[in-house]
Design a protein around this motif. Structure first.
Motif: not given
Length: 89
Positions: A22-34
């Motif tokens: 879940l933490n990895r998914a959160f970091v990935k989503v934020v990076a993609e949105h950035r």
């Protein structure tokens, strides 16, 4: 077999694997949105909110630290790749 462990990773508590994922998914989503210049949909004070990725830097850093902590904890349980094929006693 203990239902509290992930069947393909015998002996590793499933909650550790789940939380790390879940933490990895959160970091990935934020990076993609950035990268795409889009806000992140998240929950703030119990309500849905659009948050610029720049405002989530602290949360991403906390998630990355937690991923490192969980990886260290999981490493304590890991065995050789051949141990998956071994039958439990």
């Amino acid at each position: 077999m203990n239902p509290e462990t992930f069947p393909l990773a015998r002996g590793i508590p499933m909650e550790l694997l789940t939380e790390r994922g879940l933490n990895r998914a959160f970091v990935k989503v934020v990076a993609e949105h950035r990268r795409d210049g889009r806000p992140v949909v998240t929950s703030r004070n119990g309500k849905c909110a659009l948050v610029p990725p720049e405002d989530l830097v602290e949360a991403v850093q906390e998630a990355q630290k937690r991923i490192a902590d969980l990886t260290d904890e999981i490493a304590k349980f890991e065995r050789s790749p051949f141990s998956v094929n071994e039958m439990p006693e």
